[in-house]
Design a protein around this motif. Structure first.
Motif, PDB file in Angstrom:
ATOM      1  N   LEU A  20       0.828  -1.210   0.000  1.00 49.36           N
ATOM      2  CA  LEU A  20       0.000   0.000   0.000  1.00 49.36           C
ATOM      3  C   LEU A  20       0.862   1.258   0.000  1.00 49.36           C
ATOM      4  CD1 LEU A  20      -2.947   1.169   0.325  1.00 49.36           C
ATOM      5  CD2 LEU A  20      -2.504   1.136   2.786  1.00 49.36           C
TER       6      LEU A  20
ATOM      7  N   THR B 119       3.080   1.587  -3.317  1.00 48.83           N
ATOM      8  CA  THR B 119       2.303   1.990  -4.500  1.00 48.83           C
ATOM      9  C   THR B 119       1.750   3.392  -4.337  1.00 48.83           C
ATOM     10  OG1 THR B 119       1.708  -0.331  -4.849  1.00 48.83           O
ATOM     11  CG2 THR B 119       0.402   1.327  -6.028  1.00 48.83           C
ATOM     12  N   ASN B 120       1.435   3.774  -3.105  1.00 48.45           N
ATOM     13  CA  ASN B 120       0.827   5.080  -2.845  1.00 48.45           C
ATOM     14  C   ASN B 120       1.750   6.246  -3.209  1.00 48.45           C
ATOM     15  OD1 ASN B 120      -1.754   6.138  -1.665  1.00 48.45           O
ATOM     16  ND2 ASN B 120      -0.318   7.240  -0.343  1.00 48.45           N
TER      17      ASN B 120
ATOM     18  N   LEU C 168      -3.843   6.155  -3.495  1.00 48.44           N
ATOM     19  CA  LEU C 168      -4.714   5.122  -2.933  1.00 48.44           C
ATOM     20  C   LEU C 168      -5.322   5.548  -1.604  1.00 48.44           C
ATOM     21  CD1 LEU C 168      -2.409   2.026  -3.579  1.00 48.44           C
ATOM     22  CD2 LEU C 168      -4.476   2.624  -4.846  1.00 48.44           C
ATOM     23  N   THR C 169      -4.556   6.268  -0.784  1.00 48.52           N
ATOM     24  CA  THR C 169      -5.018   6.637   0.544  1.00 48.52           C
ATOM     25  C   THR C 169      -4.226   7.823   1.073  1.00 48.52           C
ATOM     26  OG1 THR C 169      -5.266   5.874   2.847  1.00 48.52           O
ATOM     27  CG2 THR C 169      -3.443   4.945   1.588  1.00 48.52           C
TER      28      THR C 169
ATOM     29  N   GLY D 295     -11.547   0.939  -3.894  1.00 52.09           N
ATOM     30  CA  GLY D 295     -10.324   1.739  -3.775  1.00 52.09           C
ATOM     31  C   GLY D 295      -9.101   0.858  -3.588  1.00 52.09           C
ATOM     32  N   ALA D 296      -8.481   0.958  -2.419  1.00 56.86           N
ATOM     33  CA  ALA D 296      -7.282   0.172  -2.122  1.00 56.86           C
ATOM     34  C   ALA D 296      -7.614  -1.194  -1.531  1.00 56.86           C
ATOM     35  CB  ALA D 296      -6.376   0.948  -1.171  1.00 56.86           C
TER      36      ALA D 296
ATOM     37  N   ARG E 281      -6.239   1.520  -9.806  1.00 56.30           N
ATOM     38  CA  ARG E 281      -6.524   0.833  -8.535  1.00 56.30           C
ATOM     39  C   ARG E 281      -6.728  -0.666  -8.769  1.00 56.30           C
ATOM     40  NH1 ARG E 281      -9.425   5.903  -6.774  1.00 56.30           N
ATOM     41  NH2 ARG E 281     -11.348   5.105  -7.712  1.00 56.30           N
TER      42      ARG E 281
ATOM     43  N   PHE F  42      -3.347  -2.243  -9.063  1.00 56.49           N
ATOM     44  CA  PHE F  42      -2.740  -2.418  -7.743  1.00 56.49           C
ATOM     45  C   PHE F  42      -3.318  -3.642  -7.043  1.00 56.49           C
ATOM     46  CE2 PHE F  42      -3.683  -1.669  -3.189  1.00 56.49           C
ATOM     47  CZ  PHE F  42      -2.411  -1.882  -2.678  1.00 56.49           C
TER      48      PHE F  42
END
Length: 241
Positions: free
Chosen positions: A32, A35-36, A41-42, A81-82, A107, A110
């Protein structure tokens, strides 16, 4: 919340994670935050916050609806989303069969990599708009035991996106903060139009910071009229009332 607290607090609720499952959550966190850096993603990336506000929060659905813990339910996560809440639920309860729908290909890419990395099976990823995923021509219409969504839209909008995919006799599970009951007051006419009936509002608090959470459990009691969901964008622009 650190990983040890995460494990111990879940154990207090009768959810015992194996070492492999704890490693899957650790790998999830690393994927997470990595990749973010190049895909949004968040906004939450600190480890204690991810474990509390993403991982643990996702699992509160299984406290409100315990059937998630033991039954081989088919689940659809709209606008995941994630991957929240469906992938933490899948890690904790491997018997679940999960379909994730998201409108952004980045997304989905991912999640595809993540599912492979974590060694998860019975996870299906769909790049689609929620409004067309379960429309009257779709094989996904009224196909799932449980449909869920977290941080996607107001209840009046969310009901139109989720209830068409929920089979009669199934459940729509909405993850909400403290405003859940207020949203529900205006959303109940829409829920009834779409074939749903509110079963309960489970009021919970996150450990550590006592932040309030509400899980709204809606039973699907009759078929959704074929005219719903309406075309993309319309549910949010003109919510049912």
């Amino acid at each position: 919340m650190n990983p040890e607290q995460f494990r111990d607090i879940l154990a207090q609720h009768g959810i015992d994670l194996s070492e492999r499952q704890l490693q899957q959550f650790a790998d999830y966190y690393q994927a997470l935050v990595t990749t973010n850096k190049h895909v949004n993603l968040t906004a939450i990336t600190e480890k204690p916050a991810v474990y509390l506000k993403h991982f643990y929060d996702s699992l509160t659905g299984a406290l409100a609806y315990p059937q998630l813990q033991s039954q081989a339910l088919t689940i659809c996560d709209i606008g995941a989303g994630a991957g929240f809440p469906s992938l933490p639920l899948k890690i904790a309860f491997p018997q679940l069969k999960v379909t994730i729908v998201d409108s952004l290909q980045k997304r989905i890419n991912f999640l595809d990599d993540l599912v492979s990395q974590l060694g998860l099976t019975d996870v299906y990823l769909v790049h689609d708009r929620a409004e067309t995923f379960a429309d009257k021509k779709s094989k996904n219409r009224e196909a799932f035991d449980l449909v869920t969504a977290r941080a996607v839209a107001r209840m009046s909008v969310l009901s139109e996106l989720c209830l068409p995919a929920t089979k009669v006799g199934g459940v729509f599970l909405a993850y909400k903060g403290s405003a859940g009951e207020d949203e529900l007051q205006t959303a109940e006419p829409a829920i009834h139009k779409l074939g749903g009936q509110v079963n309960q509002v489970a009021k919970l608090k996150l450990p550590v910071d006592d932040e309030p959470r509400q899980i709204i459990v809606v039973d699907k009691v009759v078929k959704t009229p074929l005219k719903y969901p309406r075309r993309p964008g319309l549910p949010a622009k003109k919510p049912l009332s």
